[in-house]
Design a protein around this motif. Sequence first.
Motif, PDB file in Angstrom:
ATOM      1  N   GLN A 124      14.347  -9.782   4.019  1.00  0.00           N
ATOM      2  CA  GLN A 124      13.164 -10.299   3.321  1.00  0.00           C
ATOM      3  C   GLN A 124      12.668  -9.283   2.293  1.00  0.00           C
ATOM      4  O   GLN A 124      12.146  -8.234   2.653  1.00  0.00           O
ATOM      5  CB  GLN A 124      12.054 -10.604   4.335  1.00  0.00           C
ATOM      6  CG  GLN A 124      10.725 -11.009   3.736  1.00  0.00           C
ATOM      7  CD  GLN A 124      10.814 -12.232   2.833  1.00  0.00           C
ATOM      8  OE1 GLN A 124      11.552 -13.158   3.105  1.00  0.00           O
ATOM      9  NE2 GLN A 124      10.058 -12.219   1.762  1.00  0.00           N
ATOM     10  N   THR A 125      12.863  -9.598   1.016  1.00  0.00           N
ATOM     11  CA  THR A 125      12.399  -8.709  -0.053  1.00  0.00           C
ATOM     12  C   THR A 125      11.419  -9.392  -1.002  1.00  0.00           C
ATOM     13  O   THR A 125      10.797  -8.715  -1.815  1.00  0.00           O
ATOM     14  CB  THR A 125      13.588  -8.169  -0.878  1.00  0.00           C
ATOM     15  OG1 THR A 125      14.302  -9.264  -1.451  1.00  0.00           O
ATOM     16  CG2 THR A 125      14.517  -7.322  -0.025  1.00  0.00           C
ATOM     17  N   ILE A 126      11.284 -10.702  -0.927  1.00  0.00           N
ATOM     18  CA  ILE A 126      10.388 -11.419  -1.838  1.00  0.00           C
ATOM     19  C   ILE A 126       8.952 -11.026  -1.515  1.00  0.00           C
ATOM     20  O   ILE A 126       8.527 -11.060  -0.360  1.00  0.00           O
ATOM     21  CB  ILE A 126      10.574 -12.942  -1.735  1.00  0.00           C
ATOM     22  CG1 ILE A 126      12.002 -13.317  -2.140  1.00  0.00           C
ATOM     23  CG2 ILE A 126       9.569 -13.675  -2.623  1.00  0.00           C
ATOM     24  CD1 ILE A 126      12.322 -14.784  -1.973  1.00  0.00           C
ATOM     25  N   ALA A 127       8.216 -10.648  -2.555  1.00  0.00           N
ATOM     26  CA  ALA A 127       6.809 -10.285  -2.380  1.00  0.00           C
ATOM     27  C   ALA A 127       6.020 -11.515  -1.939  1.00  0.00           C
ATOM     28  O   ALA A 127       6.484 -12.656  -2.072  1.00  0.00           O
ATOM     29  CB  ALA A 127       6.245  -9.725  -3.683  1.00  0.00           C
TER      30      ALA A 127
ATOM     31  N   GLU B 231      16.356  -0.702  11.475  1.00  0.00           N
ATOM     32  CA  GLU B 231      16.437  -1.061  10.053  1.00  0.00           C
ATOM     33  C   GLU B 231      16.941   0.091   9.176  1.00  0.00           C
ATOM     34  O   GLU B 231      17.263  -0.122   8.011  1.00  0.00           O
ATOM     35  CB  GLU B 231      15.064  -1.507   9.546  1.00  0.00           C
ATOM     36  CG  GLU B 231      14.601  -2.821  10.120  1.00  0.00           C
ATOM     37  CD  GLU B 231      13.222  -3.212   9.606  1.00  0.00           C
ATOM     38  OE1 GLU B 231      12.473  -2.333   9.155  1.00  0.00           O
ATOM     39  OE2 GLU B 231      12.913  -4.405   9.663  1.00  0.00           O
ATOM     40  N   ILE B 232      17.029   1.300   9.725  1.00  0.00           N
ATOM     41  CA  ILE B 232      17.434   2.453   8.912  1.00  0.00           C
ATOM     42  C   ILE B 232      18.819   2.281   8.294  1.00  0.00           C
ATOM     43  O   ILE B 232      19.006   2.607   7.125  1.00  0.00           O
ATOM     44  CB  ILE B 232      17.307   3.767   9.721  1.00  0.00           C
ATOM     45  CG1 ILE B 232      15.814   4.057   9.956  1.00  0.00           C
ATOM     46  CG2 ILE B 232      17.970   4.937   9.002  1.00  0.00           C
ATOM     47  CD1 ILE B 232      15.525   5.244  10.843  1.00  0.00           C
ATOM     48  N   PRO B 233      19.802   1.728   8.989  1.00  0.00           N
ATOM     49  CA  PRO B 233      21.106   1.534   8.327  1.00  0.00           C
ATOM     50  C   PRO B 233      21.067   0.461   7.235  1.00  0.00           C
ATOM     51  O   PRO B 233      21.902   0.446   6.339  1.00  0.00           O
ATOM     52  CB  PRO B 233      22.039   1.086   9.457  1.00  0.00           C
ATOM     53  CG  PRO B 233      21.348   1.435  10.722  1.00  0.00           C
ATOM     54  CD  PRO B 233      19.886   1.444  10.420  1.00  0.00           C
TER      55      PRO B 233
ATOM     56  N   LEU C  30      10.407  -0.098   3.066  1.00  0.00           N
ATOM     57  CA  LEU C  30      10.897   1.020   3.872  1.00  0.00           C
ATOM     58  C   LEU C  30      11.240   0.480   5.247  1.00  0.00           C
ATOM     59  O   LEU C  30      10.666  -0.528   5.686  1.00  0.00           O
ATOM     60  CB  LEU C  30       9.816   2.094   3.992  1.00  0.00           C
ATOM     61  CG  LEU C  30       9.456   2.837   2.713  1.00  0.00           C
ATOM     62  CD1 LEU C  30       8.219   3.699   2.939  1.00  0.00           C
ATOM     63  CD2 LEU C  30      10.616   3.692   2.243  1.00  0.00           C
ATOM     64  N   PRO C  31      12.153   1.113   5.949  1.00  0.00           N
ATOM     65  CA  PRO C  31      12.453   0.630   7.310  1.00  0.00           C
ATOM     66  C   PRO C  31      11.233   0.792   8.209  1.00  0.00           C
ATOM     67  O   PRO C  31      10.538   1.797   8.163  1.00  0.00           O
ATOM     68  CB  PRO C  31      13.603   1.518   7.770  1.00  0.00           C
ATOM     69  CG  PRO C  31      13.753   2.593   6.775  1.00  0.00           C
ATOM     70  CD  PRO C  31      12.974   2.234   5.565  1.00  0.00           C
TER      71      PRO C  31
ATOM     72  N   LYS D  12       0.817  -1.196   0.000  1.00  0.00           N
ATOM     73  CA  LYS D  12       0.000   0.000   0.000  1.00  0.00           C
ATOM     74  C   LYS D  12       0.858   1.256   0.000  1.00  0.00           C
ATOM     75  O   LYS D  12       0.420   2.294  -0.445  1.00  0.00           O
ATOM     76  CB  LYS D  12      -0.927   0.000   1.213  1.00  0.00           C
ATOM     77  CG  LYS D  12      -1.958  -1.100   1.136  1.00  0.00           C
ATOM     78  CD  LYS D  12      -2.874  -1.067   2.332  1.00  0.00           C
ATOM     79  CE  LYS D  12      -3.857  -2.209   2.218  1.00  0.00           C
ATOM     80  NZ  LYS D  12      -4.825  -2.241   3.251  1.00  0.00           N
ATOM     81  N   TRP D  13       2.057   1.182   0.495  1.00  0.00           N
ATOM     82  CA  TRP D  13       2.944   2.334   0.560  1.00  0.00           C
ATOM     83  C   TRP D  13       3.656   2.587  -0.759  1.00  0.00           C
ATOM     84  O   TRP D  13       4.147   3.674  -1.007  1.00  0.00           O
ATOM     85  CB  TRP D  13       3.984   2.161   1.671  1.00  0.00           C
ATOM     86  CG  TRP D  13       4.876   0.968   1.443  1.00  0.00           C
ATOM     87  CD1 TRP D  13       4.658  -0.307   1.846  1.00  0.00           C
ATOM     88  CD2 TRP D  13       6.107   0.951   0.724  1.00  0.00           C
ATOM     89  NE1 TRP D  13       5.683  -1.118   1.433  1.00  0.00           N
ATOM     90  CE2 TRP D  13       6.589  -0.364   0.738  1.00  0.00           C
ATOM     91  CE3 TRP D  13       6.859   1.920   0.068  1.00  0.00           C
ATOM     92  CZ2 TRP D  13       7.768  -0.753   0.127  1.00  0.00           C
ATOM     93  CZ3 TRP D  13       8.035   1.546  -0.543  1.00  0.00           C
ATOM     94  CH2 TRP D  13       8.486   0.216  -0.512  1.00  0.00           C
TER      95      TRP D  13
END
Length: 129
Positions: A54-57, A30-32, A24-25, A1-2
């Motif tokens: 984890q980046t897999i949709a 997670e910001i670094p 997004l963090p 949604k973002w």
Amino acid sequence: KWLSPTNATNRVFIYEGKLHIIPLPSTPAEIPILPTTSPTLEQALSIIRDEKIQTIASNQTNLCISKRIKSFPNEFPNCSHRCVCYLPNPVIFIIRKWPESISYAIHAFYYRDVQAMKACQQMKFLNPK
């Protein structure tokens, strides 16, 4: 949604047959690791290749995409468009030398604004006369 076209630059990839979205963090820790703005291409590829991130949709998203594209490339002939264009010789030269420039020209035409249209009206270099 973002995720939207305005913030998706270098955040969405197909890697090893799966859709990857760099999130997004969600916590200060997670910001670094995850960029708050659009990552560079190098950063993005590094994040996607990192198995700890984890980046897999979701499976549902990947299944939906798989269903939509499974008919390709057989459907390409039905999704193409042809037209006859009369182009000035300088344009023909550019397209023959750099065929990839067509996509840039289409992008520029589609996203043109009032100032760009004023420049086009002058036609200094590609005068059709």
